[in-house]
Structures are given as C-alpha cells and as structure tokens.
Design a protein around this motif. Structure first.
Motif, mmCIF file in Angstrom:
data_model
loop_
_atom_site.group_PDB
_atom_site.id
_atom_site.type_symbol
_atom_site.label_atom_id
_atom_site.label_comp_id
_atom_site.label_asym_id
_atom_site.label_seq_id
_atom_site.Cartn_x
_atom_site.Cartn_y
_atom_site.Cartn_z
ATOM 1 N N ALA A 189 -3.887 -0.380 11.537
ATOM 2 C CA ALA A 189 -3.165 0.623 11.310
ATOM 3 C C ALA A 189 -1.653 -0.758 11.225
ATOM 4 N N LEU A 190 -0.712 -0.544 10.725
ATOM 5 C CA LEU A 190 0.338 -1.577 10.901
ATOM 6 C C LEU A 190 0.524 -1.729 11.513
ATOM 7 N N SER A 191 1.468 -0.754 12.734
ATOM 8 C CA SER A 191 1.790 -1.054 14.043
ATOM 9 C C SER A 191 0.679 -1.986 14.825
ATOM 10 N N MET A 192 -0.927 -1.687 14.714
ATOM 11 C CA MET A 192 -1.681 -2.505 15.698
ATOM 12 C C MET A 192 -1.441 -4.239 16.047
ATOM 13 N N ARG A 250 -2.501 8.536 13.321
ATOM 14 C CA ARG A 250 -1.266 7.086 12.514
ATOM 15 C C ARG A 250 -2.218 7.749 11.082
ATOM 16 N N MET A 251 -2.920 8.760 10.442
ATOM 17 C CA MET A 251 -2.627 8.488 9.134
ATOM 18 C C MET A 251 -1.452 9.373 8.522
ATOM 19 N N HIS A 252 -1.200 10.465 9.238
ATOM 20 C CA HIS A 252 -0.211 11.330 8.481
ATOM 21 C C HIS A 252 1.511 10.475 9.208
ATOM 22 N N GLU A 253 1.795 9.585 10.177
ATOM 23 C CA GLU A 253 2.585 9.000 10.551
ATOM 24 C C GLU A 253 2.496 8.221 8.923
ATOM 25 N N GLU A 254 1.561 7.194 8.980
ATOM 26 C CA GLU A 254 1.557 6.170 7.728
ATOM 27 C C GLU A 254 2.107 6.487 6.555
ATOM 28 N N LYS A 255 0.995 7.695 6.100
ATOM 29 C CA LYS A 255 1.611 8.588 5.056
ATOM 30 C C LYS A 255 2.725 8.618 4.306
ATOM 31 N N VAL A 256 3.276 9.450 5.080
ATOM 32 C CA VAL A 256 4.742 10.152 6.024
ATOM 33 C C VAL A 256 5.428 8.918 5.218
ATOM 34 N N ALA A 257 5.364 7.518 6.441
ATOM 35 C CA ALA A 257 6.335 6.401 6.132
ATOM 36 C C ALA A 257 6.265 5.745 5.182
ATOM 37 N N ALA A 258 4.998 5.339 4.242
ATOM 38 C CA ALA A 258 4.802 4.729 3.524
ATOM 39 C C ALA A 258 5.637 5.799 2.381
ATOM 40 N N ALA A 259 5.427 6.964 2.096
ATOM 41 C CA ALA A 259 6.003 7.630 1.016
ATOM 42 C C ALA A 259 7.425 7.463 1.183
ATOM 43 N N LEU A 319 2.291 16.790 2.361
ATOM 44 C CA LEU A 319 1.151 16.325 4.107
ATOM 45 C C LEU A 319 1.429 16.777 4.605
ATOM 46 N N ASP A 320 2.614 17.012 4.514
ATOM 47 C CA ASP A 320 2.708 17.648 6.131
ATOM 48 C C ASP A 320 1.892 19.428 6.642
ATOM 49 N N LEU A 321 1.689 19.597 5.617
ATOM 50 C CA LEU A 321 1.622 21.037 5.224
ATOM 51 C C LEU A 321 -0.455 20.718 5.755
ATOM 52 N N ILE A 322 -0.619 19.955 4.787
ATOM 53 C CA ILE A 322 -2.370 19.233 4.978
ATOM 54 C C ILE A 322 -3.101 18.669 6.347
ATOM 55 N N PRO A 337 3.937 -7.991 4.573
ATOM 56 C CA PRO A 337 4.501 -6.466 4.331
ATOM 57 C C PRO A 337 4.882 -5.945 3.425
ATOM 58 N N HIS A 338 5.273 -5.091 3.302
ATOM 59 C CA HIS A 338 4.936 -4.601 1.910
ATOM 60 C C HIS A 338 3.818 -4.383 1.131
ATOM 61 N N SER A 339 2.545 -3.745 1.786
ATOM 62 C CA SER A 339 1.249 -4.011 1.483
ATOM 63 C C SER A 339 0.864 -3.124 1.110
ATOM 64 N N PHE A 340 -0.002 -3.306 0.849
ATOM 65 C CA PHE A 340 -1.257 -1.827 -0.166
ATOM 66 C C PHE A 340 -2.174 -1.669 0.962
ATOM 67 N N GLY A 341 -2.356 -0.232 0.408
ATOM 68 C CA GLY A 341 -3.401 0.297 1.346
ATOM 69 C C GLY A 341 -3.942 1.449 0.733
ATOM 70 N N PRO A 342 -5.129 2.305 1.403
ATOM 71 C CA PRO A 342 -5.321 3.051 1.208
ATOM 72 C C PRO A 342 -4.499 4.617 0.505
ATOM 73 N N GLU A 343 -3.547 4.306 1.715
ATOM 74 C CA GLU A 343 -3.109 5.768 1.742
ATOM 75 C C GLU A 343 -2.307 6.066 0.014
#
Length: 425
Positions: A375-378, A217-226, A249-252, A408-414
């Motif tokens: 998560a954003l989609s919860m 979930r963190m990976h998806e959210e980080k990639v989507a936000a980026a 991020l994909d590598l880490i 929408p367009h929220s600010f999060g830890p990522e």
C-alpha cells in the motif's frame, strides 16, 4: 546227642562263616581274589609287590573297583555288609599306598566283623535301615491296596494348573490396558476432530477479516487515485467519466464495516497502518541479520531487507549480484519475490539496511516492485549500519517513510482499470 547239641546251638554263629565261604568261592574265579587272611596288608589286597610304581597301583585300583564295587556283578552274590567292607578295604588300601592316608585300622579287612570295623559302617547300617523301612512300606501298600503315587502325573496336573493360572493372569493384566488404550485412542481422535473444527472456524474468520481489510485498502487507493487524476486534469470530457467510474467502484466494492475493520490483524489497522514497537524492533533486527546472506563479490555493498506480512510473518532478503550486472537482484525484491512465491501478498511493513552509516533508500526498480504489492501508506524503515536498539536516539536514527513519498505520482495496478475514452477497451 552231645555232638549234635553244639552244632545246633551254633547255627547263627556259622552264618557269617558260610557267607564268607560263599564269597571266597564266588571270588575264586576272579583275577584278584580278596585275601582270606585275618589282617591282609594293602599289598596283599592289591596283589602287588612293594616295588610297584604308582601307575601300577592306580591301574590295579581301577580293576579292583570294577570287581568289588557293591553294584558290580561279582559283588552282588555277597552279603551286603561283606561287599561293603571289602570295597572300603580296597579304598583304604589305595589311600595308604598312594600316601593320602595311613590308618592301619582302615587298611585291614576283618571278614568276621571283629572290633576293627571301618568308620563308614554306621552310614552303611543307616542306609540299610532306610532300605528295610522302604521295603516295609511297599509291602504294606501292596497288602492294603494303596495306590502308588505317580510323580509324573501329579507334575502334569500341576503344570496344567500353573499354565491356566498364567493365562488368566495375562488376560486380567492385558485386558484393562487394551481397553484403556482404545479409550485413549478414541479420546485423541475426538480431540483432534474438535481442534480441526475450531481451526477451520478461526481460519474462516481470519480470512474474512483479511479480505475485508484488503478490499478496504484497495477501495481507498482506487478512489484516491481516481480523484487525484480527476483533480489534476482540466479536460471537462474526462472528469465526468472518472467521477462515474469512482461511483461505480463504490457500488462494486463498498467500504467494509467497522466490525470487519476491528477484527483485522492485531498489528495493523486498515486506516492507520501502525506497527507495534516490538514488531518494529523485530523487523529491523531481521533486516540487519539478512545482510549475512548477501552475495556481493563485485560491489562489496551488502544490503538486507525484511518484510512483515499481515499474518505476522517476517520474510528476509539480501542482494544477490551477478557477473552480468543486469542480473543482480536487490534485497527488497529478493524479499518480495520470496514472499509472493510462497503465497504471501499482504504486507504491513518493510525495513532496509546496509553497511553504510546512513539511511539508504531502495532503488527505482525496487520502488516500483514495492508499489506493486504494498500500500502507498505502508511504513518503510531505512536503518543505518550503526543502529543500536539500546541507544537513546535509536528511533531518531531510523528514517521512516512510505512508498507514496519515495515514488510520488506512481503508476500502479489500479491505473489499468481506469476508463480509456480516447481509445482501447
């Protein structure tokens, strides 16, 4: 010779007479000698006048019993049958004088053994016969050297035997129980060790699955936000840096395998965030019940919230107001703070309800706190006060949304991890 013959022939006849004379001689010194008349009356036996009172009769009776009882010292010098008859005569006289019995034949003493004998003479003769029999047995035992039976020694042997048998019975009865208890205790220990090993294994598997799900979930959210940040900016200098950060991020944190996704919690899916219908009903019922814990004396506006964690727990919360209005805590934040403080940080659903017959959404600060931990989609269920699970349109009355729609367009830890080419570290 003619004079001596009758004297020799009557030796046996004179024996009772001699015993009687001896008795009269021995009792002459007693204060109350037994009468020597043929048929003495009760008054003569007691040496009292007919005008004597009952207390005098009773006192004289006790004195005569001490004097004429067969075991008394004065009566031992008499033949046994004479002593017995005198004692019985005293008892019969006492019964007659006190009115307990009136038997003329029993109230007179016949020292020469006449036809008027006492009723208990047969018992006396039986006792005398048994005594003679016992004496003959003793004489035989002494003559033939037969050892005397020791009752005390025999009882001591019996006591020792019974004690030994009792101890053996206790040992035989307790030993199997003790052995079974030891075996049962060992079996319980083995079972507990096996259960602990299995629980640890299951906990490791479940923890691995949770970590994979959270990482996904963190990976998806980080990639989507980026990507969203890269698509919304026109600056050509920043976009390559964001793309490079996305690749890093994909590598880490690579996406989890399909196996890890398949063994996640049964009520959730890392890709779909679906909740089963029974869990949804439980979550809504818990939010409605949470309103009872509301402390809202100022606004009179009760709110209840319930969170469903990834491991199936339901955490309830209610709004807590304060006289300093800035210190008020909403129901959503109450539930989140309670869960996080107890170590639960992964959630799959949220339900919110109030006393208003309409769907009430969380306030702005609650939405930001939800954005921090969820998560954003919860799914978020906004439930009206008139909701009834048995109604035909129950699902239509519940408004289902997500934090991505509410904020929408929220600010999060990522966003704190994004590169800052213009300055900063």
């Amino acid at each position: 010779m003619t004079l001596c013959r009758p004297l020799l022939c009557s030796t046996h006849t004179l024996t009772p007479f001699l015993h009687t004379r001896l008795a009269s001689t021995s009792s002459s010194s007693s204060p109350y000698p037994f009468p020597q008349t043929r048929d003495p009356s009760p008054w003569q036996i007691f040496h009292l006048q007919p005008s004597a009172s009952q207390s005098d009769i009773k006192a004289r009776y006790y004195a005569l019993v001490r004097l004429y009882h067969p075991d008394s010292p004065s009566a031992r010098a008499l033949p046994p049958d004479v002593a017995h008859r005198r004692f019985q005569a005293v008892r019969a006289a006492y019964d007659t004088l006190t009115g307990k019995a009136h038997h003329p034949s029993s109230s007179h003493y016949h020292p020469h053994g006449s036809a008027h004998t006492h009723d208990s003479d047969d018992l006396w003769r039986e006792l005398a016969a048994r005594r003679r029999q016992q004496e003959r047995r003793e004489a035989y035992r002494r003559a033939h050297g037969v050892p005397e039976w020791d009752a005390a020694g025999d009882d001591a042997r019996k006591d020792r035997i019974l004690f030994a048998v009792g101890c053996l019975a206790v040992v035989v009865g307790v030993a199997p129980a003790f052995a079974n208890w030891t075996e049962h205790r060992d079996a319980k220990h083995r079972l507990a060790a096996a259960n602990l090993t299995a629980a640890r294994g299951e906990a490791r598997e479940f923890a691995a699955a949770r970590r994979e799900g959270i990482r996904s979930r963190m990976h998806e959210e980080k990639v989507a936000a980026a990507r969203a940040a890269a698509a919304g900016r026109e600056d050509a200098g920043i976009k390559p840096a964001i793309d490079a950060h996305t690749r890093a991020l994909d590598l880490i944190s690579p996406p989890p395998s399909k196996l890890a996704t398949s063994i996640a919690h049964p009520i959730m899916s890392a890709s779909t965030w679906s909740i089963s219908y029974p869990d949804k009903q439980k979550l809504i019922s818990a939010a409605i019940a949470a309103k009872d814990g509301s402390y809202s004396p100022y606004s009179k506006f009760r709110v209840g919230a319930a969170l469903l964690s990834a491991d199936g727990q339901i955490i309830k919360g209610a709004n807590i107001e304060n006289a300093s209005y800035g210190g008020t805590i909403c129901a959503e934040r109450t539930a989140l703070v309670k869960a996080v403080s107890e170590g639960t940080k992964s959630f799959v659903g949220l339900a919110v309800t109030s006393d208003v017959d309409d769907a009430i959404s969380p306030c702005g600060i609650c939405r930001q706190v939800i954005r921090e931990f969820c998560a954003l989609s919860m799914p978020i269920y906004l439930v009206p006060s008139s909701y009834s699970p048995n109604a035909s349109n129950a699902d239509e009355r519940v408004l289902e949304t997500t934090i991505d729609k509410l904020l929408p367009h929220s600010f999060g830890p990522e966003h704190l991890e994004l590169p800052r080419p213009g300055g900063g570290k």
